[in-house]
Structure formats: C-alpha cells, structure tokens
Design a protein around this motif. Structure first.
Motif, mmCIF file in Angstrom:
data_model
loop_
_atom_site.group_PDB
_atom_site.id
_atom_site.type_symbol
_atom_site.label_atom_id
_atom_site.label_comp_id
_atom_site.label_asym_id
_atom_site.label_seq_id
_atom_site.Cartn_x
_atom_site.Cartn_y
_atom_site.Cartn_z
ATOM 1 N N HIS A 73 -1.534 2.769 -6.777
ATOM 2 C CA HIS A 73 -2.476 3.093 -5.594
ATOM 3 C C HIS A 73 -3.421 1.768 -4.804
ATOM 4 N N THR A 74 -3.135 0.705 -5.896
ATOM 5 C CA THR A 74 -3.170 -0.140 -5.440
ATOM 6 C C THR A 74 -2.859 -0.709 -3.814
ATOM 7 N N TYR A 75 -1.481 -0.693 -3.730
ATOM 8 C CA TYR A 75 -0.528 -0.245 -2.657
ATOM 9 C C TYR A 75 -0.994 0.327 -1.553
ATOM 10 N N GLU A 76 -1.189 2.114 -2.314
ATOM 11 C CA GLU A 76 -1.809 2.726 -1.162
ATOM 12 C C GLU A 76 -3.199 2.992 -0.504
ATOM 13 N N LEU A 77 -3.651 2.152 -1.624
ATOM 14 C CA LEU A 77 -5.328 1.774 -1.173
ATOM 15 C C LEU A 77 -4.835 1.213 0.575
ATOM 16 N N LEU A 78 -3.996 -0.111 -0.049
ATOM 17 C CA LEU A 78 -3.799 -0.923 1.332
ATOM 18 C C LEU A 78 -3.287 -0.159 2.159
ATOM 19 N N ALA A 79 -2.153 0.354 2.044
ATOM 20 C CA ALA A 79 -1.559 0.993 3.258
ATOM 21 C C ALA A 79 -2.526 2.054 4.097
ATOM 22 N N LEU A 80 -3.703 2.346 3.329
ATOM 23 C CA LEU A 80 -4.308 3.701 3.427
ATOM 24 C C LEU A 80 -5.624 2.948 5.070
ATOM 25 N N TYR A 81 -5.904 1.274 4.251
ATOM 26 C CA TYR A 81 -6.615 0.818 4.685
ATOM 27 C C TYR A 81 -6.400 0.650 6.834
ATOM 28 N N LEU A 82 -4.538 -0.009 6.030
ATOM 29 C CA LEU A 82 -3.893 -0.229 7.772
ATOM 30 C C LEU A 82 -3.637 1.444 8.178
ATOM 31 N N ALA A 83 -3.791 2.117 7.757
ATOM 32 C CA ALA A 83 -3.167 3.072 8.607
ATOM 33 C C ALA A 83 -4.639 3.407 9.532
ATOM 34 N N ALA A 84 -5.192 3.648 8.599
ATOM 35 C CA ALA A 84 -6.545 4.191 9.060
ATOM 36 C C ALA A 84 -7.685 2.967 10.364
ATOM 37 N N GLY A 85 -7.199 2.620 10.034
ATOM 38 C CA GLY A 85 -7.384 1.088 11.352
ATOM 39 C C GLY A 85 -6.981 -0.068 11.465
ATOM 40 N N LEU A 86 -7.536 -1.099 10.213
ATOM 41 C CA LEU A 86 -8.288 -1.997 9.702
ATOM 42 C C LEU A 86 -6.587 -2.810 9.919
ATOM 43 N N TYR A 313 5.885 -5.581 3.505
ATOM 44 C CA TYR A 313 4.973 -5.848 4.701
ATOM 45 C C TYR A 313 3.597 -5.883 4.014
ATOM 46 N N LEU A 314 3.344 -5.220 2.888
ATOM 47 C CA LEU A 314 1.873 -4.745 1.990
ATOM 48 C C LEU A 314 1.378 -6.175 1.570
ATOM 49 N N GLU A 315 2.832 -6.543 0.676
ATOM 50 C CA GLU A 315 2.625 -8.002 0.211
ATOM 51 C C GLU A 315 2.219 -8.659 1.061
ATOM 52 N N SER A 316 2.374 -9.113 2.030
ATOM 53 C CA SER A 316 2.587 -9.697 2.990
ATOM 54 C C SER A 316 0.925 -10.208 3.396
ATOM 55 N N VAL A 317 0.608 -9.407 3.788
ATOM 56 C CA VAL A 317 -1.005 -8.852 4.149
ATOM 57 C C VAL A 317 -1.770 -8.964 2.924
ATOM 58 N N MET A 318 -1.249 -9.016 1.816
ATOM 59 C CA MET A 318 -2.239 -8.980 0.394
ATOM 60 C C MET A 318 -2.028 -9.936 0.772
#
Ligand code: AQP
Length: 345
Positions: A73-86, A313-318
């Motif tokens: 869920h942590t990875y998914e939430l980050l992907a959602l933040y990004l997909a939503a435009g953050l 990519y998600l891990e590099s953003v984190m």
C-alpha cells in the motif's frame, strides 16, 4: 526514468513560499473520499506553496496491518500521488518512517499533550469502537504524532478533510502551549478544509450518514482503483430515499452526497445539477454520477499502472523526498532539544 529527480522545494530554495504539510495513511485502497478531500485539493497548492506530502505509515500501524499489505500500500500510495499530478519536482513526497525525527518529536509532544485532550478526540472513540480488541497507546496518542508531523516542517497550512478538523485544532493547541513555555519555536498552522460541495466529507454509498473510509469493505466505499464496472455497480446500489427528485435538501443525505460527488468531478454547482436532472429519476442520476467518476479516474489508473511497473523510480522518489524532509525536520528538532534542555545538542 530513474534517479533523475530534481531536489525540490527545500526551504533554502524558496524561502518566501509558505509551507504546506499533509499526509495519508497507507492503510488500504484509497477511496474517492481520500482523493477529493485530500489529494485533489493538494494539487492546487503546488505552484504557490512549498508543499510537503507524506505517506504516514507510522499512523497506519495504530490499527493492526498485514506487513506485506502495508508495504504494498505504501508503494501504491506513492504511485497514486504521482499519477494524480503531485510532481516530485514541485513538492517533497516521502514516507514518514524514513524520517526518524517524526517519532523523536512525537515523544516530546506527548509530554505536552494532556490525557483529557486526547480522550476527547472523536477519531479515537470511533477507531476504538471499530477495533475493540486492539485499543493501543498509539491509537490514543495518534494526534501528538500528527502534531509532530506538521510542526516539524513549520507548516503554515494543513489541507485535510473535515474529519481531521479536531486533530488540527489540537496541533495548534500543542504548538501554542509549547511556544507559551519556550518562546516562538513552532509556527502555529492553519487548517484548510475544502467546502462540503468541494469534497470535504464524502459519505459512504451504503450509509450516507457515515464517512466513506478506506478500511470499510462493501459497496459503500468507491476506490480510486476500482474498475469502471465496479464503479458503475456501486453507484447503482447507492442508498438514497423514497423520493425521486434530484434536489439538494436536508433529509436527503444519499442524494446530497451523490450531488457533491458529481459536483466535484464536473465542476457544476447544485442548481445546475438540479436543472440537468429535472424530471429524470434517480436511476439516470446514479448512472451519470458513476460515469463521470469512472471517466475521471481512468487516466489516473493508467498512469498508476505504468508507475507501479517502475519500482526503481518509486524508490528514488522516496529516497530523495526523505533526504529533503530529514534536512528540514532536523532544524526544528535541534531547536526543540535545546529548548527542553537536552544536553550536548
Ligand atoms: N470520506 C472522506 N471525505 C473527504 N476526505 C476524506 N479523508 C478521508 N476520508 C474522507 C481525508 O483523507 C486524508 C487521509 O486520511 P487518512 O488516511 O489519514 O485517514 P482517515 O481520515 O482515517 O481516512 P480513512 O479513509 O477513513 O482511512 P481509515 O479507514 O484507514 O481510517 C485526510 O485528509 C482525511 O481528512
């Protein structure tokens, strides 16, 4: 697309911009309530504020989580933040447990938060009732961890849904109490709660007197990642009333909620919606709401799937986000340590 991330929005980059902090728990699949009440409203601040958006995994474990699910869920939430435009070039996105200063300040603030204050929190009462076999100390002291999240970054503004109003007020009280003893240590934050018709409180489709929650199962919660078919089915089943007029009015909680959802996704106000559905029944209206929601979420879902396939990519953003956040948080924590009298700081 890895490692190529700009160091975004540190205080030293943009000293004049006010600071925003907010977060969501990775405690399940996000609902359109989380989307409208939080993420969608966060996007409008990206240009004018120094935005810090967190995935609050430490808050999530106040309710028992399956470890593998929490991680996913942590990875998914980050992907959602990004997909939503953050965009991570315009804001700081990070995971709470990656910045130990949150736990460190939370302990200190626990010592400046009163038992009686925490006992009055309605979320504690609600969640204790829902999790009667696990009323742990973390659930009780959740608001002082939330105060630490906000105060560490000297946030000016905290955008949240209506359900978090009480916690924001308590964060302000804690900041004022601490400042009253030690001088101006913390910025006292303002809450920002969208209007109800702009998504501040999206209600469950199965029980429109109750807030839509990600931890609820059943058709009452519409998930951001639900398929088009699931979305249409859930709206078709939405609980309404025995009237048949699409009208925003007291006593019509189900229809009012559907009108708010429709308003958020179309930008139309209540009067326009009433005219649009004049003489048409609830069936037509529910189908139309389902369709606008499914249409709006489709591109977000596609981008989400693309991002989930790129874990690197998600891990590099984190990582980058945690570095920026740690730097900012350390400044406040050092100041607090000195003020309370910890030696050798
Ligand atoms: N129904 C809602 N309508 C509008 N805003 C909502 N929020 C939550 N539900 C609604 C806002 O979403 C942000 C993140 O919430 P959270 O994850 O920190 O916890 P929560 O408020 O407890 O959200 P849930 O969905 O109800 O999660 P669970 O079921 O895990 O407790 C906040 O800004 C919140 O206001």
């Amino acid at each position: 697309m890895t490692e190529n991330i700009h160091m975004a929005n540190t205080l030293s980059d943009v000293p004049a911009k006010p600071i925003i902090f907010s977060g969501i728990q990775p405690s399940g699949n996000l609902t359109i309530g989380n989307y409208l009440g939080a993420i969608k409203s966060w996007i409008r601040f990206l240009e004018e504020y120094n935005c810090i958006y967190c995935i609050v995994d430490m808050h999530a474990i106040t309710v028992r989580q399956v470890p593998a699910d929490l991680r996913r869920h942590t990875y998914e939430l980050l992907a959602l933040y990004l997909a939503a435009g953050l965009d991570p070039q315009k804001c700081t996105l990070f995971v709470q447990s990656h910045v130990p200063a949150h736990a460190q300040l939370a302990w200190i603030l626990d010592c400046y938060t009163m038992f009686g204050e925490l006992s009055r929190m309605t979320q504690f009462k609600d969640k204790s009732a829902k999790n009667a076999d696990n009323i742990n100390a973390g659930l009780f002291t959740y608001p002082s961890l939330m105060a630490a999240d906000i105060l560490l970054y000297q946030a000016d503004l905290v955008p949240v849904g209506e359900d978090q109003r009480q916690h924001i007020e308590l964060s302000r009280d804690i900041a004022n109490r601490f400042n009253g003893i030690y001088g101006d240590v913390f910025k006292v934050p303002d809450g920002f709660i969208p209007k109800v018709e702009a998504g501040a409180k999206i209600m469950s489709l199965s029980d429109p007197e109750k807030k839509m929650s990600k931890s609820d199962t059943g058709f009452g919660s519409v998930r951001i990642l639900d398929s088009r078919d699931e979305i249409l089915k859930k709206f078709k089943r939405a609980v309404t009333d025995c009237d048949s007029v699409v009208q925003y009015k007291e006593g019509k909680a189900g229809i009012n909620n559907l009108m708010n959802i429709y308003a958020c996704f179309t930008g139309k106000d209540h009067a326009v919606i009433e005219r649009e559905f004049d003489g048409r029944g609830y069936g037509d209206f529910k189908l139309a709401v389902g369709e606008v929601v499914a249409d709006a979420l489709a591109p977000l879902q596609e981008e989400f799937r693309r991002l989930m396939a790129d874990k690197g990519y998600l891990e590099s953003v984190m990582r980058q986000g945690a570095e920026t956040a740690s730097h900012l948080a350390a400044k406040t924590l050092r100041k607090v340590y000195k003020k309370v009298g910890f030696a050798g700081v």
